[in-house]
Design an enzyme around this catalytic site. Sequence first.
Site, PDB file in Angstrom:
ATOM      1  CB  CYS A   2      -0.855   0.021   1.260  1.00 61.45           C
ATOM      2  SG  CYS A   2      -1.722  -1.515   1.547  1.00 61.45           S
ATOM      3  NE  ARG A  27       4.222   1.098  -1.329  1.00 54.11           N
ATOM      4  CZ  ARG A  27       5.316   0.373  -1.092  1.00 54.11           C
ATOM      5  NH1 ARG A  27       6.359   0.504  -1.893  1.00 54.11           N
ATOM      6  NH2 ARG A  27       5.379  -0.464  -0.110  1.00 54.11           N
ATOM      7  CD1 TRP A  74      -1.879  -4.366  -4.562  1.00 51.51           C
ATOM      8  CD2 TRP A  74      -1.729  -5.976  -3.020  1.00 51.51           C
ATOM      9  NE1 TRP A  74      -1.725  -5.551  -5.213  1.00 51.51           N
ATOM     10  CE2 TRP A  74      -1.635  -6.561  -4.304  1.00 51.51           C
ATOM     11  CE3 TRP A  74      -1.673  -6.800  -1.916  1.00 51.51           C
ATOM     12  CZ2 TRP A  74      -1.481  -7.920  -4.496  1.00 51.51           C
ATOM     13  CZ3 TRP A  74      -1.511  -8.157  -2.101  1.00 51.51           C
ATOM     14  CH2 TRP A  74      -1.426  -8.699  -3.384  1.00 51.51           C
ATOM     15  CG  ASN A  98       2.797  -0.826   3.109  1.00 45.07           C
ATOM     16  OD1 ASN A  98       2.229  -1.847   2.742  1.00 45.07           O
ATOM     17  ND2 ASN A  98       4.043  -0.557   2.789  1.00 45.07           N
ATOM     18  N   GLY A  99       1.274  -2.909   5.468  1.00 48.22           N
ATOM     19  CA  GLY A  99       1.905  -4.037   6.159  1.00 48.22           C
ATOM     20  C   GLY A  99       0.837  -5.008   6.649  1.00 48.22           C
ATOM     21  CD  GLU A 477      20.609 -16.510  -5.414  1.00 47.91           C
ATOM     22  OE1 GLU A 477      20.776 -17.016  -6.541  1.00 47.91           O
ATOM     23  OE2 GLU A 477      20.459 -15.290  -5.236  1.00 47.91           O
ATOM     24  CE  LYS A 481      22.268 -12.372  -5.808  1.00 48.01           C
ATOM     25  NZ  LYS A 481      21.561 -13.329  -6.568  1.00 48.01           N
ATOM     26  CD  GLU A 484      24.523 -11.934  -9.456  1.00 47.79           C
ATOM     27  OE1 GLU A 484      24.244 -11.583 -10.605  1.00 47.79           O
ATOM     28  OE2 GLU A 484      23.676 -12.393  -8.677  1.00 47.79           O
ATOM     29  CG  HIS A 500      30.641 -38.385  -5.418  1.00 43.02           C
ATOM     30  ND1 HIS A 500      30.807 -39.753  -5.433  1.00 43.02           N
ATOM     31  CD2 HIS A 500      29.692 -38.136  -4.478  1.00 43.02           C
ATOM     32  CE1 HIS A 500      29.985 -40.314  -4.567  1.00 43.02           C
ATOM     33  NE2 HIS A 500      29.286 -39.365  -3.979  1.00 43.02           N
ATOM     34  CE  LYS A 599      16.908  -6.849 -11.149  1.00 45.17           C
ATOM     35  NZ  LYS A 599      17.504  -7.683 -10.069  1.00 45.17           N
TER      36      LYS A 599
HETATM   37  C1  AGP Z   1      20.548 -12.887 -10.229  1.00 44.88           C
HETATM   38  O1  AGP Z   1      21.270 -12.241  -9.181  1.00 44.88           O
HETATM   39  C2  AGP Z   1      21.011 -12.451 -11.594  1.00 44.88           C
HETATM   40  N1  AGP Z   1      20.818 -11.064 -11.744  1.00 44.88           N
HETATM   41  C3  AGP Z   1      20.435 -13.316 -12.702  1.00 44.88           C
HETATM   42  O2  AGP Z   1      20.823 -14.652 -12.459  1.00 44.88           O
HETATM   43  C4  AGP Z   1      18.902 -13.298 -12.861  1.00 44.88           C
HETATM   44  O3  AGP Z   1      18.300 -13.983 -11.795  1.00 44.88           O
HETATM   45  C5  AGP Z   1      18.575 -14.028 -14.180  1.00 44.88           C
HETATM   46  O4  AGP Z   1      19.137 -13.278 -15.233  1.00 44.88           O
HETATM   47  C6  AGP Z   1      17.065 -14.184 -14.420  1.00 44.88           C
HETATM   48  O5  AGP Z   1      16.462 -12.920 -14.550  1.00 44.88           O
HETATM   49  P1  AGP Z   1      14.855 -12.862 -14.535  1.00 44.88           P
HETATM   50  O6  AGP Z   1      14.447 -13.342 -13.171  1.00 44.88           O
HETATM   51  O7  AGP Z   1      14.510 -11.426 -14.764  1.00 44.88           O
HETATM   52  O8  AGP Z   1      14.354 -13.769 -15.611  1.00 44.88           O
END
Ligand code: AGP
Length: 604
Positions: A2, A27, A74, A98-99, A477, A481, A484, A500, A599
């Site tokens: 919200c 929102r 929302w 909001n919450g 993951e 992180k 990257e 292995h 992104k």
């Molecule tokens: C995650 O930290 C990366 N930026 C990358 O792996 C991302 O998750 C991947 O490119 C998928 O993007 P999407 O969720 O927009 O499809």
Amino acid sequence: MCGIIGIVGKAPVSERLVESLRRLEYRGYDSAGIAALIGGRIERRRAEGKLRNLEALLAEDPLEATVGIGHTRWATHGAPSVRNAHPQMAGRVAVVHNGIIENFAPLKAQLQAQGRHFESDTDTEVVAHLIDRELARGLEPVAAFKVALDQLSGAYALAVLVQGEESLVMGARRGSPLVVGEGQGEMFIGTDALGLGPFTNRIIHLDDGDFVAINHEGVRIFDRSGQKVDRALRVVPAASALVEKGNYRHFMEKEIHDQPDACQHTLSAYIDPISNTVASRGVDFAAIDRLQIVACGTASYAGMIGRYLFESLAGLQTDVEIASEFRYREPALRPGALALAISQSGETADTLAALRWCKERGIMTAALVNSPESTMAREVDVVFPTHAGPEIGVASTKAFTSQVAALTALAIAAARQRGRIDADEEARLAGVLLEAPRLIADAILDDGWIPAIAQDIAKARDVLYLGRGAMFPLALEGALKLKEISYIHAEGYAAGELKHGPIALVDEATPIIVIAPSDALFDKTSSNMSEVIARGGRVVLITDAQGATHAPDSVKTVIVPACDPLIAPLVFAVPIQVIAYQVAVLKGADVDQPRNLAKSVTVE
Ligand code: AGP
């Protein structure tokens, strides 16, 4: 999620409240409303649906005032309606929120037992009654507000108006964003700088637990203990008023801290907190014989976590594949399956292509996306939303945990539909899942341990992450992180795979990060940890307090709030994100825009 706004001003307030709500409408827009002080009394105008309905109401029945609060909703508790629209009122008090107040039901029962009557199904109305009750006991407004806040559990951003207080709006935040804006002889409070953009760019970002009282002269800020504090005032450049970092150094840091809010708003799209039932949003999981998840990167790891849950809870055969491989190998997928794409952006080229491959073969398609207007959302049969809000940092954080939260909810819904659990078990599991936002917030608050560990990892050439069960995708993951955003080579492995091959990598220079809640697999993972230690490996164990009691002295432990295994992936995601962030900051990396990355990968 919200949007909320409060103004202690000099100019007519109705138009200003609406102007702010228009900026916050992204929102949520199930209903909207304002309340204002007129001649010492509070008057309200509320309308269901989009903001334009409130504007039409105000055109017919204006509010002439200079102090007021507003809300665009929302819906979480209580269907979208005028009755459930904010501001909610009780006695002398009007509140916008909001919450989710997690403990609103027992508080409501207590207040009703004391003779108080409720007009809505919302959790928010409880807050108005709690403040009004303390005012009736003779407390002055800020003291009454503090007493009320201390009784609340869950996440909230609040703005409060008190009848008879001509120059006062109070506010508070815990787990949901809230800022204060400084004007010329007037003050503002709202969800974010975007909402205050028409009035000021002089913004004070509040910390979790802060509560405030604004009047025409300025603001008094108190921390969660009630201690008066100062918070930095920043001039927010107009360009970044759209989405801004606030007090945080990077968007990634802000988005890590946004996770309680993002998770809770995502869950609101699936769980009815009154009945604790979980919606499958149009999919009959009893009618599908196989679930094929396709995604890339972090989204694929969320899918892997979902697979454990869809199979263990719902007995639904589930496969997860990275989209760039799936689309080229002629999968043996037939109608009767559900193809589920997971994507924050909803635009990733490989994932989109995999979806289209399925669609061309008559396979039902769904997309779990954070962008409802995205290409994937427009092309699939069913959209499963996440409500993480805009994620600016290239490294996905709140989108990931929102994806995991949504998948967990859907696995519960699927289990119910497929007759694997009854209504009581569904309600129990939904209740466990609704605890996640608070536990994520606790995990974030407990990050004091990280700098020492980050110092050590920042010097490493290679890092190994190990996990079993749903912690294995978290290991993947965590490794992603770290690499990257800090450019350190890292690999995630199933802990059972160490023997292995990968154990050959272990030496004194290689930090090994083991992710292990004290669950049924802990002992197995603990044995793997011993194998590593025996070879000189430097282990960091991410576990809960129970698990920490079994950690050898040579192991550095990171303690995470104890939680039900169902939500361990959500809570244990926080330390692996914070470790990567702290290491990247130590290395002076470009955290929000790491080299070579974008992104959303909209090219193949
Ligand atoms: C995650 O930290 C990366 N930026 C990358 O792996 C991302 O998750 C991947 O490119 C998928 O993007 P999407 O969720 O927009 O499809």
